[in-house]
Design an enzyme around this catalytic site. Structure first.
Site, mmCIF file in Angstrom:
data_model
loop_
_atom_site.group_PDB
_atom_site.id
_atom_site.type_symbol
_atom_site.label_atom_id
_atom_site.label_comp_id
_atom_site.label_asym_id
_atom_site.label_seq_id
_atom_site.Cartn_x
_atom_site.Cartn_y
_atom_site.Cartn_z
ATOM 1 N N LYS A 1 1.794 40.757 30.102
ATOM 2 C CA LYS A 1 1.161 40.277 31.336
ATOM 3 C C LYS A 1 2.174 39.789 32.383
ATOM 4 O O LYS A 1 2.777 40.596 33.066
ATOM 5 C CB LYS A 1 0.101 39.225 31.015
ATOM 6 C CG LYS A 1 -1.121 39.846 30.308
ATOM 7 C CD LYS A 1 -2.390 39.019 30.421
ATOM 8 C CE LYS A 1 -3.618 39.837 30.035
ATOM 9 N NZ LYS A 1 -4.136 39.588 28.713
ATOM 10 N N ASP B 1 0.713 34.849 19.795
ATOM 11 C CA ASP B 1 0.396 35.806 20.852
ATOM 12 C C ASP B 1 0.405 35.036 22.170
ATOM 13 O O ASP B 1 -0.543 34.325 22.499
ATOM 14 C CB ASP B 1 -0.970 36.439 20.585
ATOM 15 C CG ASP B 1 -1.396 37.410 21.687
ATOM 16 O OD1 ASP B 1 -0.764 37.411 22.767
ATOM 17 O OD2 ASP B 1 -2.365 38.159 21.473
ATOM 18 N N PHE C 1 -8.247 37.299 21.000
ATOM 19 C CA PHE C 1 -8.070 38.613 21.599
ATOM 20 C C PHE C 1 -6.611 39.010 21.492
ATOM 21 O O PHE C 1 -5.727 38.251 21.895
ATOM 22 C CB PHE C 1 -8.501 38.619 23.069
ATOM 23 C CG PHE C 1 -8.409 39.993 23.691
ATOM 24 C CD1 PHE C 1 -9.386 40.948 23.432
ATOM 25 C CD2 PHE C 1 -7.334 40.343 24.481
ATOM 26 C CE1 PHE C 1 -9.293 42.235 23.971
ATOM 27 C CE2 PHE C 1 -7.235 41.626 25.037
ATOM 28 C CZ PHE C 1 -8.223 42.568 24.770
HETATM 29 C C1 LIG Z 1 -4.379 40.585 27.630
HETATM 30 C C2 LIG Z 1 -4.070 40.155 26.249
HETATM 31 C C3 LIG Z 1 -3.628 41.065 25.283
HETATM 32 C C4 LIG Z 1 -3.587 42.550 25.522
HETATM 33 O O1 LIG Z 1 -2.632 42.896 26.478
HETATM 34 P P1 LIG Z 1 -2.674 44.383 27.104
HETATM 35 O O2 LIG Z 1 -1.474 44.404 28.000
HETATM 36 O O3 LIG Z 1 -3.975 44.513 27.809
HETATM 37 O O4 LIG Z 1 -2.572 45.337 25.986
HETATM 38 C C5 LIG Z 1 -3.272 40.588 24.032
HETATM 39 N N1 LIG Z 1 -3.337 39.282 23.759
HETATM 40 C C6 LIG Z 1 -3.756 38.366 24.657
HETATM 41 C C7 LIG Z 1 -3.773 36.916 24.284
HETATM 42 C C8 LIG Z 1 -4.145 38.776 25.930
HETATM 43 O O5 LIG Z 1 -4.604 37.871 26.810
#
Ligand SMILES: *Cc1c(COP(=O)(O)O)cnc(C)c1O
Length: 417
Positions: free
Chosen positions: A261, A232, A147
């Site tokens: 986050k 990421d 994700f």
């Molecule tokens: C939550 C998340 C995202 C997206 O972040 P947003 O602030 O919702 O755009 C991208 N990568 C990972 C691994 C995430 O957990």
């Protein structure tokens, strides 16, 4: 809607029903509306208390309304909120220094979310590939079940087809490999690849820790082909795994790292970190965003990084994680027909359901919520916990007791039959 707002518009009563009336239905939020929080505790409109083991999906790492951050934010709110990127500000410069001193990176780009940080990383990798090798070097390799956000580019790079269905045509030249599968990485990463993007632990995909050997192989394949390795760390970063960033646990250094986050503890901010050599491919005017590096967001993030990046703080994260995982192991031993082995990286913890209960993760989190314990799911088969990093032993014990009650509530009707 009339142009003039009713004078009561900001104070009139609202309820969960209002959501169904005025909000675009992309979410199905819980029935209660939370109105205030402190630490790991939240209270709803009826003053019912909840113990929060979600941190808003690994966001509120220091808990709700941490005093030091509230103080810094309030102070900054009286100074200056926003300047365009035609001007820089002291707060963003201090944050840039803090992040580059604490990590492999020489440079930071600031934005407002995880998706935007990944969007910047992917665009930068394309630009780097074009300028250094030519237009043919544009393929992006990502993992199934990953994700990376919800913009069209990041959702296409993400490995969950259900999130791209209906949004075609999608950006081309993106391949997906099996997570933790070295052979499929070797087969996919060739000379036309400009970037490999990976979560060091898959969060949304079911809380799957990355194997060090897999991440090392990605590093080696990127070195061999000239592709950039993007970690990421939107969910795994900022202390969640017991290191400031999860790459530090594996001894594998990426070329680009994305963070969001927990970086803002709930105040929107994202960051993309990289080296001088790569950053130079994003020249003046090549990328940007209005709010990126905004003084309010930078103030919050700086306070968060200063708090989290302390050996004692990170050691406590690992200790708290060990205690929760020990409790979950006991739980699995007590309910072997319900749960699989818990898995985690620090305080990002997954409790998978055994075959007989597959698909029912939500039943357990709903039962817990009714008892005052907030939990997450990671897909239909995994209960996920991501408590604030400041979770106490007492809160760990309380969560264990509440979760056991919730399990009994879910199992009760079945065993009564
Ligand atoms: C939550 C998340 C995202 C997206 O972040 P947003 O602030 O919702 O755009 C991208 N990568 C990972 C691994 C995430 O957990």
């Amino acid at each position: 809607m009339t142009a003039m707002l009713d004078s009561s518009a900001t104070t009139r009563p609202v309820s969960r029903q209002t959501f169904d009336e005025v909000i675009v239905p992309t979410y199905a939020p819980a029935a209660m509306i939370l109105v205030r929080g402190k630490g790991l505790e939240l209270w709803d409109q009826d003053d019912k208390r909840y113990l929060d083991f979600t941190s808003g999906i690994a966001v509120s790492a220091l808990g709700h309304c941490p005093d030091a951050v509230v103080h810094a934010l309030t102070e900054q709110a009286h100074k200056v909120w926003h300047l365009s990127n035609a001007y820089t500000n002291e707060q963003v410069l201090r944050l840039g220094l803090a992040l580059t001193e604490a990590t492999f990176a020489d440079r930071a780009f600031f934005c407002n979310s995880g998706a935007e940080a990944n969007e910047a990383a992917l665009k930068l990798a394309r630009k780097y590939g074009h300028e250094k090798f030519g237009a043919h070097k544009s393929r992006i390799v990502s993992c199934l079940s990953s994700f990376h956000g919800r913009t069209l580019f990041t959702v296409s790079v993400g490995g969950q087809p259900k999130y791209t269905e209906g949004f075609e045509p999608l950006p081309p030249n993106i391949d997906h490999i099996k997570y933790n599968d070295i052979e499929s990485a070797r087969a996919a990463i060739g000379d036309d690849v400009c970037a490999v993007i990976v979560e060091p632990i898959q969060g949304e995909g079911g809380v799957i820790p990355g194997d060090t050997a897999f991440l090392k192989e990605l590093r080696a394949l990127c070195d061999k082909t000239g592709a950039l390795l993007i970690f990421d760390e939107v969910q795994s970063g900022v202390g969640r795994t017991g290191a400031l960033y999860a790459y530090m646990n594996h001894g594998v250094t990426p070329d680009i790292l994305t963070s969001a986050k927990a970086l803002g503890n709930g105040y929107p901010i994202g960051a993309m970190l990289t080296t001088n050599d790569i950053a130079k491919h994003f020249g003046v005017g090549s990328h940007g965003t209005t709010y990126g590096g905004n003084p309010l967001a930078a103030t919050v993030a700086l306070k968060v990084i200063e708090t989290v990046n302390q050996p004692a703080f990170l050691a406590r994260v690992r200790e708290a994680a060990d205690k929760i995982v020990a409790n979950l192991r006991k739980l699995k031993a007590d309910y072997p027909e319900v749960f699989g082995e818990p898995r985690n990286a620090g305080l990002l913890i997954g409790l998978p359901l055994a075959d007989a209960y597959k698909g029912r993760a939500k039943d357990f989190t709903k039962a817990a919520e009714a008892l005052g314990l907030m939990l997450l799911v990671a897909g239909p088969d995994v209960i996920r916990m991501a408590p604030a990093l400041v979770v106490t032993d007492e809160q760990i014990a309380e969560a264990d007791a509440l979760l056991r009650k919730a399990i009994d509530a879910v199992l009760a009707p079945a065993s009564a039959k």
